[in-house]
Design an enzyme around this catalytic site. Structure first.
Site, PDB file in Angstrom:
ATOM      1  CG  HIS A   6      41.898 -42.893  -3.670  1.00  0.00           C
ATOM      2  ND1 HIS A   6      41.186 -41.847  -4.203  1.00  0.00           N
ATOM      3  CD2 HIS A   6      42.459 -43.539  -4.717  1.00  0.00           C
ATOM      4  CE1 HIS A   6      41.318 -41.863  -5.526  1.00  0.00           C
ATOM      5  NE2 HIS A   6      42.089 -42.870  -5.859  1.00  0.00           N
ATOM      6  CG  ASP A  28      37.658 -46.028  -0.424  1.00  0.00           C
ATOM      7  OD1 ASP A  28      37.318 -46.921  -1.222  1.00  0.00           O
ATOM      8  OD2 ASP A  28      38.461 -45.124  -0.716  1.00  0.00           O
ATOM      9  CD  GLN A  65      42.216 -50.543  -5.288  1.00  0.00           C
ATOM     10  OE1 GLN A  65      42.392 -51.695  -5.694  1.00  0.00           O
ATOM     11  NE2 GLN A  65      42.179 -49.508  -6.111  1.00  0.00           N
ATOM     12  CE  LYS A 110      39.129 -48.146  -8.200  1.00  0.00           C
ATOM     13  NZ  LYS A 110      40.316 -47.688  -8.915  1.00  0.00           N
ATOM     14  CB  CYS A 147      44.607 -40.780  -6.172  1.00  0.00           C
ATOM     15  SG  CYS A 147      44.405 -40.255  -7.850  1.00  0.00           S
TER      16      CYS A 147
HETATM   17  C1  LIG Z   1      40.972 -46.866  -2.351  1.00  0.00           C
HETATM   18  C2  LIG Z   1      40.289 -46.094  -3.435  1.00  0.00           C
HETATM   19  N1  LIG Z   1      39.299 -45.260  -3.120  1.00  0.00           N
HETATM   20  C3  LIG Z   1      38.638 -44.550  -4.037  1.00  0.00           C
HETATM   21  C4  LIG Z   1      38.961 -44.648  -5.370  1.00  0.00           C
HETATM   22  C5  LIG Z   1      38.205 -43.838  -6.372  1.00  0.00           C
HETATM   23  O1  LIG Z   1      37.466 -44.665  -7.201  1.00  0.00           O
HETATM   24  P1  LIG Z   1      36.670 -44.024  -8.449  1.00  0.00           P
HETATM   25  O2  LIG Z   1      37.670 -43.229  -9.221  1.00  0.00           O
HETATM   26  O3  LIG Z   1      36.170 -45.222  -9.192  1.00  0.00           O
HETATM   27  O4  LIG Z   1      35.570 -43.194  -7.892  1.00  0.00           O
HETATM   28  C6  LIG Z   1      39.991 -45.489  -5.762  1.00  0.00           C
HETATM   29  C7  LIG Z   1      40.419 -45.577  -7.173  1.00  0.00           C
HETATM   30  O5  LIG Z   1      41.519 -45.935  -7.495  1.00  0.00           O
HETATM   31  C8  LIG Z   1      40.674 -46.240  -4.774  1.00  0.00           C
HETATM   32  O6  LIG Z   1      41.672 -47.063  -5.089  1.00  0.00           O
END
Ligand SMILES: Cc1ncc(COP(=O)(O)O)c(C=O)c1O
Length: 418
Positions: A135, A212, A215, A238, A376
């Site tokens: 992401h 990270d 998900q 989430k 993203c």
């Molecule tokens: C894999 C992954 N990393 C990071 C993020 C960023 O999360 P946040 O916007 O809650 O900081 C997301 C959000 O969709 C994501 O799916």
């Protein structure tokens, strides 16, 4: 057969999806005269009554600023905030509660590591390993750091199914490698990375790993000690919690060596104009008044999903994904993007001859909420040479008949454009 009978037939005996759905007031909504079919859970999941009630209780009976007063409400709020930290510790199976830092979300947690660890320990000519599946939140902070320090990003590629090429990943390590930053589960494709093996590979080279988990945390039991992750970040919104709150786990020994990310109240022991002495971890990383309500509500959300059981959640969602995959594969003109062997509850797809945004708009008319775009994760789109996908992402409160509604709506789109 009614939809409910059908769901009961398909649902696992241990997982009563109808009972679970009654906990989520928003699922009763109608959109465009149709029952809401909410399949945008990878972007943000919905909140059960228990979490909404916890917010009301906090705001009506418990609110005050924490850590800084001896009066009843401050002590109460502090105790509940710190209790939420212990819930997050248990949720991730962290060894110590001081290894849990409240952040504003995954992005914030990754930025904290980029500043606190990266700016101190990564220098000119050093290398950071990422994967194609990341992401933007796990790309851009490292790119900014690399630009500032003269460091380099190395990227582990994926194959046509959306699986990481592990041999290529292993070949990226050398004596300049200082960090691996990898996603546990791809938000764009659903691929579950073999995180434990990848971390072991990095550790064999003496390299720490940031995972990270945005998900992964909502969909599977995460055990940071078993993974041996050095850092693990996820977002509250989430996992049925509110926006504006997240967790960063870090091994105590690493957190202690790191520099603070933000300066201000609560992260200090003493301040003079000459010098500031920093607080102990985790407070060293929690400058200013934190999102107290968010942390406490996240604690309630973690209680809620833990009571359902992450294994039961995972089994139900795997079942939903299998059903959706089967139906899409049986629909001519619809193609799944990302067919990894191990996938979480994400289904990215393309409808021949129809732009994803048109698919999303027409599905909305049927009450079906999906996400369209690059999610993203533009490098994933570039890898597959597409600008965007349609993405249906499931949560444990989704039912088989909602998957059926998705497929019926897609077929309607095909008719409109056919
Ligand atoms: C894999 C992954 N990393 C990071 C993020 C960023 O999360 P946040 O916007 O809650 O900081 C997301 C959000 O969709 C994501 O799916």
């Amino acid at each position: 057969m009614t939809a409910i009978d059908k769901a009961a037939l398909h649902g696992s005996a241990a997982f009563d999806v109808e009972r679970v759905r009654r906990d989520f007031p928003i699922l009763d909504l109608e959109v465009n005269g149709k029952p809401l079919v909410f399949l945008d859970n990878a972007a943000s999941s919905q909140m059960p009554r228990a979490v909404i009630d916890r917010i009301v209780q906090y705001q009506t009976r418990e609110h005050a600023n924490i850590h800084r007063a001896v009066h009843y409400l401050s002590e109460k709020a502090t105790a509940e905030y710190e209790a939420a930290r212990r819930k997050a510790q248990a949720f991730l199976n962290a060894r110590e509660e001081r290894e849990i830092i409240f952040t504003s979300g995954t992005t914030d947690g990754i930025n904290l590591v980029a500043h606190g660890f990266g700016r101190k320990f990564i220098g000119e000519g050093d290398e950071i390993i990422l994967t194609t599946l990341e992401h933007h939140s796990n790309i851009v902070p490292w790119q900014m750091l690399a630009e500032e320090k003269g460091a380099k990003l190395r990227v582990a590629p994926i194959d046509d199914r959306g699986e990481l090429l592990l041999d290529d990943y292993r070949k990226l390590f050398n004596r300049r490698t200082k960090l691996v930053a990898m996603t546990h589960v791809s938000n764009a494709l659903g691929t579950i990375n073999p995180a434990k093996d990848m971390i072991a590979t990095a550790h064999a080279h003496g390299v720490p790993v940031l995972v990270d988990g945005a998900q992964a945390a909502p969909h599977m039991a995460v055990n940071v000690q078993d993974l041996d992750a050095d850092f693990y970040a996820f977002s509250g919104h989430k996992v049925c919690g509110p926006t504006g709150i997240g967790i960063l786990y870090g091994k105590a020994a690493l957190l202690e060596k790191m520099q603070p990310f933000k300066g201000g109240g609560d992260m200090i022991l003493s301040v003079t104009f000459e010098k500031t002495t920093y607080n102990t971890i985790p407070h060293k990383f929690e400058a200013g008044t934190p999102p107290i309500m968010g942390a406490i509500a996240l604690g309630a959300a973690l209680d809620y999903v833990s009571a359902l059981g992450l294994d039961a959640i995972s089994a139900h969602e795997t079942d939903l994904l299998a059903h959706a995959t089967e139906l899409v594969n049986a629909t001519p003109g619809v193609r799944i993007i990302g067919n990894a062997e191990r996938k979480a509850a994400v289904l990215s797809f393309a409808v021949d001859g129809v732009h994803p945004h048109d698919v999303g708009t027409l599905l909305n008319e049927e009450g079906v909420a999906i996400r369209t775009g690059h999610h993203c994760a533009q490098p994933v789109m570039q890898r597959f040479k597409i600008p965007a996908t349609c993405r249906a992402s499931f949560a444990f409160y989704n039912r088989h008949d909602e998957v059926d509604a998705l497929i019926a709506a897609i077929r309607k789109v095909q008719k409109v454009f056919g």
